[in-house]
Design an enzyme around this catalytic site. Structure first.
Site, mmCIF file in Angstrom:
data_model
loop_
_atom_site.group_PDB
_atom_site.id
_atom_site.type_symbol
_atom_site.label_atom_id
_atom_site.label_comp_id
_atom_site.label_asym_id
_atom_site.label_seq_id
_atom_site.Cartn_x
_atom_site.Cartn_y
_atom_site.Cartn_z
ATOM 1 N N GLY A 123 0.804 -1.225 0.000
ATOM 2 C CA GLY A 123 0.000 0.000 0.000
ATOM 3 C C GLY A 123 0.833 1.269 0.000
ATOM 4 O O GLY A 123 1.897 1.342 -0.635
ATOM 5 N N VAL A 124 0.371 2.254 0.751
ATOM 6 C CA VAL A 124 1.057 3.546 0.776
ATOM 7 C C VAL A 124 2.434 3.412 1.437
ATOM 8 O O VAL A 124 3.385 4.092 1.068
ATOM 9 C CB VAL A 124 0.153 4.621 1.436
ATOM 10 C CG1 VAL A 124 -0.011 4.421 2.913
ATOM 11 C CG2 VAL A 124 0.662 6.007 1.119
ATOM 12 N N ASP A 125 2.541 2.505 2.387
ATOM 13 C CA ASP A 125 3.818 2.240 3.078
ATOM 14 C C ASP A 125 4.880 1.793 2.064
ATOM 15 O O ASP A 125 6.006 2.326 2.041
ATOM 16 C CB ASP A 125 3.557 1.150 4.127
ATOM 17 C CG ASP A 125 4.692 0.970 5.120
ATOM 18 O OD1 ASP A 125 5.607 1.801 5.135
ATOM 19 O OD2 ASP A 125 4.643 -0.012 5.878
ATOM 20 N N SER A 134 -5.650 3.251 7.547
ATOM 21 C CA SER A 134 -6.416 2.027 7.869
ATOM 22 C C SER A 134 -7.483 1.631 6.853
ATOM 23 O O SER A 134 -8.146 0.610 7.032
ATOM 24 C CB SER A 134 -7.096 2.104 9.263
ATOM 25 O OG SER A 134 -6.162 1.921 10.291
ATOM 26 N N THR A 135 -7.682 2.433 5.794
ATOM 27 C CA THR A 135 -8.805 2.129 4.888
ATOM 28 C C THR A 135 -8.444 1.177 3.750
ATOM 29 O O THR A 135 -9.284 0.876 2.908
ATOM 30 C CB THR A 135 -9.389 3.415 4.253
ATOM 31 O OG1 THR A 135 -8.381 4.007 3.422
ATOM 32 C CG2 THR A 135 -9.852 4.390 5.305
ATOM 33 N N TYR A 159 -5.992 -2.637 6.090
ATOM 34 C CA TYR A 159 -6.567 -2.772 7.441
ATOM 35 C C TYR A 159 -8.101 -2.672 7.469
ATOM 36 O O TYR A 159 -8.706 -2.763 8.540
ATOM 37 C CB TYR A 159 -5.922 -1.770 8.393
ATOM 38 C CG TYR A 159 -4.513 -2.133 8.819
ATOM 39 C CD1 TYR A 159 -3.924 -3.336 8.442
ATOM 40 C CD2 TYR A 159 -3.746 -1.275 9.609
ATOM 41 C CE1 TYR A 159 -2.633 -3.665 8.835
ATOM 42 C CE2 TYR A 159 -2.456 -1.605 10.005
ATOM 43 C CZ TYR A 159 -1.902 -2.798 9.605
ATOM 44 O OH TYR A 159 -0.621 -3.125 10.006
#
Ligand code: AR6
Length: 175
Positions: A35-37, A120-121, A124
């Site tokens: 994801g964004v990480d 978190s969307t 998660y």
């Protein structure tokens, strides 16, 4: 300045934003992920991982700051959102705490502009409308009466999410 005018909604890739700090939706290891990480670690370069290794992880709802390395952003604030487990495991409080912990670090490091992803969307699985409401309300409450950060950007990856944020921010403006 009207506090609500200090909140902006942007659609696009957070790694491209030339702000004082971008926030990363990390995991407790702080050593990268999807994801964004994953996008932030790829764009910042391997030195980010070296600094992250020194931080000894991060608890859910808390935040830690690093340099931005190859990003246009000066700093990265890494926070760990809650995994959605149905809503009765303190998820709302933990998600709000991600925003306040990140904003406290931003203010303490003289950041005038901060950009948040929708924590978190993704992986998660936090319901998007509820997460958006928490994000907007918590940020609005935090910045009221404070000088820093001057501007908070909600950086959405797609238009559908941006529309949810625009509605939540518009509701603030009416209220
Ligand atoms: N710029 C802006 N937003 C993005 C980008 C981007 N480049 N890429 C994805 N998003 P997620 P989480 C949006 O899954 O739910 C990682 O593996 C995406 O559309 O990145 O908090 C970590 O290591 C979504 O709306 O984060 C953790 O293990 C939002 O960012 C776990 O995922 C968050 O989605 C964290 O899960």
């Amino acid at each position: 300045m009207n506090d609500r005018a200090r909140i902006e909604v942007h659609t696009g890739d957070i790694t491209k934003l030339a702000v004082d700090a971008i926030v990363n939706a990390a995991n407790t290891s702080l050593l990268g992920g999807g994801g964004v990480d994953g996008a932030i670690h790829r764009a910042a370069g391997r030195e980010l991982e070296f600094e992250c290794r020194m931080l000894n992880g991060c608890k859910v709802g808390e935040a830690k700051i690093t340099k931005g390395y190859n990003l246009p952003a000066r700093h990265i604030i890494h926070t760990v959102g809650p995994v959605w487990q149905g809503g009765s495991k303190g998820e709302a409080e933990l998600l709000a705490s991600c925003y306040t912990s990140s904003l406290e670090l931003a203010a303490g490091n003289d950041c005038r502009t901060v950009a948040f992803p929708a924590i978190s969307t993704g992986v998660y699985r936090y319901p998007k409308d509820e997460a958006t409401q928490i994000a907007v309300d918590t940020v609005n409450r935090f910045i009221e009466g404070k000088n820093l950060p001057e501007t908070v950007v909600f950086c959405c990856f797609d238009e559908q999410m941006a529309e949810l944020y625009r509605q939540a921010v518009a509701a603030l403006r009416k209220g």
